[in-house]
Design an enzyme around this catalytic site. Structure first.
Site, short mmCIF file in Angstrom:
data_model
loop_
_atom_site.label_atom_id
_atom_site.label_comp_id
_atom_site.label_asym_id
_atom_site.label_seq_id
_atom_site.Cartn_x
_atom_site.Cartn_y
_atom_site.Cartn_z
CG ASP A 304 36.45 40.77 45.11
OD1 ASP A 304 37.08 40.70 46.18
OD2 ASP A 304 36.96 40.58 44.00
CB THR A 306 40.43 43.01 43.11
OG1 THR A 306 41.26 43.27 44.24
CG2 THR A 306 41.26 43.04 41.85
CG ASP A 546 36.70 40.33 39.03
OD1 ASP A 546 36.99 39.97 40.20
OD2 ASP A 546 37.36 41.17 38.39
#
Length: 790
Positions: A304, A306, A546
């Site tokens: 991911d 970000t 996250d």
């Protein structure tokens, strides 16, 4: 979206005396964090094993028939079991300490003020606040809701989030995907739903481990072989050889004990445990021991953007008013400030806007639409200081604007520079209207710059060198994500793919995923579908993330990796948590897994070579009706010097070999020919010795010659397995050889181990046959490597 008919009420929560009273009554959420097995379970698992039971029974038999030196194998089992317990207790201590660091700290409201507490400090009736990404730690009932959407997929399997209103039930184990609110704890401790599930299957569950599965398969076959061999041996020694029953039992035990590769199970557990300790020192929490093996086998890692390639924070670099906007920049800044103030739990993008435009005073928020990763926008209805009211949306331009809109060209140019762009637009529809984005009036573009992680480029380079494909999967604009990936020199970043154009079929999607490296505008459900599509093509997939939008994909991936600062939900489902939030820790995990797999494969060959030659010798003895050549003490000595001690050092050595599949096949292709060669050479010398020696002590001399041969061939196998040589590996092999010479040279050790070489002719013949066997071993090893490549 908040419901104006049900206004949010600010409840003060419990008072301090009420909390104290509940604690006194035991109404506390006292479920312990299970990051590992309990001490009782560790001891039980290491002591009460099938093979400890077999070896224990054989040890008790030797204690009856004597002498004690034939029972040395029993003390080795005790030592090995103790080592296993100590190492796992050390791992448990590390895991438990790290679990406390990574443990969620929910916010409860007490005496009207929010307070962060440990999960175990929550009491019955506590008012617990919720925000996006936060996990519901106990069961309860919603008291306040502001567009509160909760995902219960981890409990129910239903992927669609559920909109919660005051009075609705909340189950522990679910998590918030959008909005916020508060709920009252109605069930705590072991009465909570998630705790009941944990009682049935605690966190100490094992992800698929090819090592464990392979070893279990090998041990199953060994167990079946032991029974007929034991019966054949006891009949051969008792009936055919007419030994007294004590001698027959001793030689039967000598034939059975070396078949059991008991140390292999122990070394696997020790290697995993030490790996966990090493990674723990690097602030990497391994929640399931074989997860380090799993990541070492991964050939695709989905990232991911970000929080993984970029740091969590962002900065507003520019505010661009669009030509159609009828407002000045000061007015737009105030609207953005008011939008920021309307969200009590802003994400990274909105926090950057709040930092840049803090002035939202004079505006009043009457209704909100919280941000959702599925929607890609948020909204609020605002009353301005001049009595003007209106509804505003803030989100992805390509979602809020129709395809072909003139502003999208400007957005594409900014995205191509790796910048993130949000659109501020006004809508005439109610926020609860499903078509709220239709006919919006674009007002301004908010340009945000993401902070690249300093270690991301090196980590991506490491994966490329290790032939692990990296796939960047993000909810952001594909061009923007591609630009960020290009700055990190990711191969394939120049051709980003918009996930909205991906085919829906699993096979077609898998082909598109194999071709591409960067995917934008991916929904949470699509992330899950992508993981499944990659797995359908035989890939072993790791997923890092996250955010709450990563949870479903993390759960389905072969290995889920969460950042320590990520949402509670992601930490709960991940097998590996990077507590220092450093993506650069992943190469350490991969390297540790490769060390474990490579080394266990090495030492497994040692153990199973012994199993093969033990079975072969027992069969040859039964078929030829000769006395079994060894006593238990002889094979204990050989096992210690050629397997036990060297295997311990080899299992913990550095090893950067890439993990390969088919553990059992790869081990047996070497162990089988090595065991057969060792067994035939040893039995050949034994037969020669039977014709050469005669008299009262003939059996002892025959046994000594056979033991010498078996030791030399076994040490040759060790020398092959120890390659490539380093100084300490050479010293290790030489030290084991020196240990055997010491036994042969010191009289009391000769007597203790019943080893005495008689004459020179046959001992040198034994050495010659062992050398020939070693040369055959070298050729066999090379032939097997060519004929049956891994």
């Amino acid at each position: 979206m908040s419901d104006p008919a049900v206004p949010a009420v600010s409840h003060p929560g419990l008072t301090a005396p009420e909390v104290a009273a509940r604690v006194a009554r035991g109404e506390v959420n006292d479920v312990p964090v299970r990051s590992s097995r309990s001490i009782t379970e560790i001891v039980r698992a290491n002591v009460f094993t099938r093979f400890n039971a077999i070896i224990g029974v054989l040890f008790l038999i030797i204690l009856v028939v004597g002498p004690i030196q034939d029972g040395l194998f029993g003390f080795v089992i005790v030592a090995n079991t103790a080592i296993g317990i100590v190492q796992e207790l050390r791992a448990k201590k590390t895991l438990d300490a790290l679990a406390v660091i990574g443990e969620a700290r929910p916010t409860v409201r007490r005496d009207g003020a929010p307070t962060s507490v440990r999960t175990g400090e929550i009491v019955l009736g506590d008012l617990i606040e919720l925000g996006p990404g936060e996990k519901c730690v106990v069961d309860g009932e919603v008291r306040e809701a502001d567009g509160l959407e909760i995902d219960e997929s981890l409990l129910t399997g239903e992927a669609d989030p559920v909109l919660k209103k005051p009075g609705d039930a909340v189950m522990s184990g679910s998590f918030v995907v959008a909005g916020g609110g508060a709920y009252t704890a109605t069930k705590v401790g072991r009465e909570a739903y998630a705790a009941q599930l944990a009682e049935e299957a605690s966190r100490f569950t094992l992800v698929h481990s090819e090592l464990r599965t392979g070893i279990s398969q090998i041990l199953k076959y060994v167990t079946w072989m032991m029974v007929p061999v034991a019966i054949g041996l006891i009949l051969s020694q008792l009936v055919v050889q007419r030994h007294d029953w004590k001698e027959a039992v001793r030689r039967m035990v000598a034939g059975i004990v070396p078949m059991v590769p008991e140390g292999l199970v122990l070394l696997t557990s020790v290697a995993f445990a030490i790996g966990v300790i090493r990674l723990g020192r690097k602030q990497c929490l391994v929640q399931e021991l074989p997860a380090i093996e799993g990541l070492a086998r991964v050939d695709v890692v989905c990232l991911d953007k970000t929080g993984t390639l970029t740091e969590g924070g962002m900065d507003v670099t520019e505010l661009r008013l669009l030509p159609a906007a009828s407002a000045d920049e000061g007015y737009v800044r105030q609207v953005l400030g008011a939008l920021g103030a309307s969200d009590p739990r802003p994400n990274a993008s909105l926090q950057a806007i709040i930092d840049a435009y803090p002035d939202g005073s004079g505006w009043r928020c009457t209704e909100t639409l919280p941000f959702s990763s599925a929607r890609k926008y948020s909204g609020a209805s605002l009353d301005g200081p001049d009595a003007e009211s209106g509804s505003w949306l803030l989100g992805a331009p390509d979602v809020l604007l129709p395809e072909g809109h003139t502003a999208l060209g400007e957005v594409e140019d900014l995205n191509a520079q790796g910048l993130r762009v949000l659109l501020l637009a006004r809508t005439e529809r109610e926020l609860g209207d499903p078509g709220v984005t239709q006919g919006v009036r674009p007002t301004a573009l908010v340009v945000l710059e993401q902070r690249l992680r300093t270690d991301a480029a090196d980590t991506l380079r490491y994966f490329a060198e290790q032939h692990v494909s990296a796939k960047v999967i993000s909810g952001d604009n594909a061009v923007s994500v591609g630009a960020v990936a290009a700055k990190l020199a990711l191969t394939g970043a120049e051709s980003p793919v918009d996930a909205r154009r991906l085919p829906a079929g699993r096979r077609e999607m898998a082909e598109a995923l194999d071709r591409g490296a960067v995917f934008g505008r991916v929904t949470p459900q699509q992330k899950r579908d992508m993981v499944g599509a990659l797995q359908s093509r035989g890939h072993t997939v790791a997923m890092t993330g996250d955010g709450v939008n990563d949870v479903l994909a993390l759960k389905d991936a072969d290995i889920g990796v969460s950042m320590g600062s990520g949402s509670e939900a992601t930490r709960a489902v991940a097998q590996i948590v990077l507590l220092d939030n450093s993506f650069a820790s992943l190469p350490s995990v991969v390297a540790e897994g490769r060390r474990v797999i490579g080394n266990i494969t090495r030492v497994a060959t040692l153990f199973l070579t012994k199993t093969v030659y033990s079975v072969l010798l027992a069969i040859l003895v039964v078929c030829t009706r000769v006395p079994y050549p060894f006593l238990p003490r002889h094979l204990t000595l050989l096992s210690t010097l050629t397997i036990g001690v060297p295997a311990f050092f080899l299992a913990l050595a550095p090893n950067k070999e890439r993990a390969r599949p088919h553990f059992v096949r790869r081990v047996m292709r070497y162990a089988l020919p090595a065991g057969v060669i060792a067994g035939l050479a040893t039995f050949g010398v034994y037969v020669l010795a039977r014709g050469y020696y005669s008299g009262a002590d003939a059996l002892g001399a025959q046994t000594s010659a056979a033991t010498l041969t078996l030791f030399l061939v076994s040490i040759w196998v060790l020398a092959i397995i120890a390659r490539p040589y380093t100084w300490w590996r050479v010293v290790l092999v030489l030290a084991m050889g020196a240990g055997f010479l010491v036994v042969l040279a010191i009289p009391w050790l000769q007597q203790f181990f019943a080893l005495k070489l008689v004459g020179t002719t046959l001992p040198w013949a034994a050495v010659g046959i062992a050398v020939v066997a070693g040369v055959v071993l070298e050729f066999a090893w090379r032939w097997v490597g060519r004929k049956f490549p891994a």
